[in-house]
Design an enzyme around this catalytic site. Structure first.
Site, PDB file in Angstrom:
ATOM      1  N   CYS A  51      45.105  46.871  42.734  1.00  0.00           N
ATOM      2  CA  CYS A  51      46.512  47.000  42.606  1.00  0.00           C
ATOM      3  C   CYS A  51      45.493  47.116  44.889  1.00  0.00           C
ATOM      4  O   CYS A  51      46.475  46.489  44.817  1.00  0.00           O
ATOM      5  CB  CYS A  51      47.097  46.743  42.515  1.00  0.00           C
ATOM      6  SG  CYS A  51      48.275  46.762  41.113  1.00  0.00           S
ATOM      7  N   ARG A 128      50.359  40.052  37.066  1.00  0.00           N
ATOM      8  CA  ARG A 128      50.131  39.667  38.894  1.00  0.00           C
ATOM      9  C   ARG A 128      50.342  38.306  39.462  1.00  0.00           C
ATOM     10  O   ARG A 128      49.291  37.349  38.569  1.00  0.00           O
ATOM     11  CB  ARG A 128      47.861  39.684  39.279  1.00  0.00           C
ATOM     12  CG  ARG A 128      47.696  41.292  38.822  1.00  0.00           C
ATOM     13  CD  ARG A 128      46.375  41.284  39.249  1.00  0.00           C
ATOM     14  NE  ARG A 128      45.900  42.590  38.751  1.00  0.00           N
ATOM     15  CZ  ARG A 128      46.131  43.888  39.468  1.00  0.00           C
ATOM     16  NH1 ARG A 128      46.836  43.508  40.350  1.00  0.00           N
ATOM     17  NH2 ARG A 128      45.774  44.972  38.378  1.00  0.00           N
TER      18      ARG A 128
END
Length: 216
Positions: A51, A128
């Site tokens: 991330c 995601r």
């Protein structure tokens, strides 16, 4: 997730679910960005390596999105305090300026509305997701990635370019299209149109497959 809740999830070319939520830039709502394109993207958790690479790259490309009239909005179910600490940490270690808001979706209302929770991947973390929403508030593209693999920001920029080019010129774009490449002319829907197309000035492979250059 049952069939009823699945049916209410965002679908292409339908209005994006509006929301109001706390963020690293105060309370924001999706509707306040009407008139701008929006990229709403979720990540599994703050202070995680994959991330971090994504956020750093989004931050580095911020000006490119801004030139395209695109507002970036990040989201996870972490608290706003965790978000602030993570943003400051990335700015310190990677030399980036994160100018876009990061939504603290602790009650998971936004995540549920956008189908960001996939129990098979994780019971609580958002996967995601990338939602590209146009300047009228309509969902134009959706991308889902597993927890283990980071997104290709080049492809997200390319997809925005392709969508905005379609919106302006009412054409389609071929595989691997980049700005400046030839575009696809929508095929005719009548026999007369097909006959006229093969004699047109465009690059005609056949009546249904025609390319042209856009005026610069």
């Amino acid at each position: 997730m049952d069939a009823t809740s699945a049916a209410s999830l965002p679908r292409l070319n339908e209005p994006a679910p509006d929301f109001k939520a706390n963020s690293t830039q105060g309370e924001i709502s999706l509707s306040q960005f009407k008139g701008k394109w929006v990229i709403l993207f979720s990540h599994p958790a703050d202070f995680t390596p994959v991330c971090t690479t994504e956020f750093v790259e989004f931050a580095r490309r911020h000006d490119e999105f801004e030139k395209r009239n695109v507002q970036l909005i990040g989201l996870s179910i972490d608290s706003v305090y965790a978000h602030i600490a993570w943003v400051r940490n990335m700015e310190q270690h990677f030399g980036v300026d994160i100018k876009f808001p990061l939504v603290a979706d602790l009650d998971m209302k936004v995540a549920q509305a956008y189908g960001m929770i996939h129990p098979g991947a994780a019971s609580t973390a958002t996967v995601r997701c990338v939602f590209i929403i146009d300047d009228k508030g309509v969902v134009r593209a959706m991308l889902y990635y597993p927890l283990t693999n980071g997104r290709n920001i080049d492809e997200i920029v390319r997809l925005v370019d392709a969508l905005q080019t379609h919106e302006e010129h009412k054409i389609a774009t071929p595989a691997n299209w980049q700005v400046g490449d030839k575009v696809i002319v929508p095929p005719p829907t009548t026999q007369q149109g097909a006959a006229e197309r093969v004699n047109s000035e465009h690059e005609v492979t056949d009546w249904y497959f025609t390319k042209k250059e856009l005026a610069k």
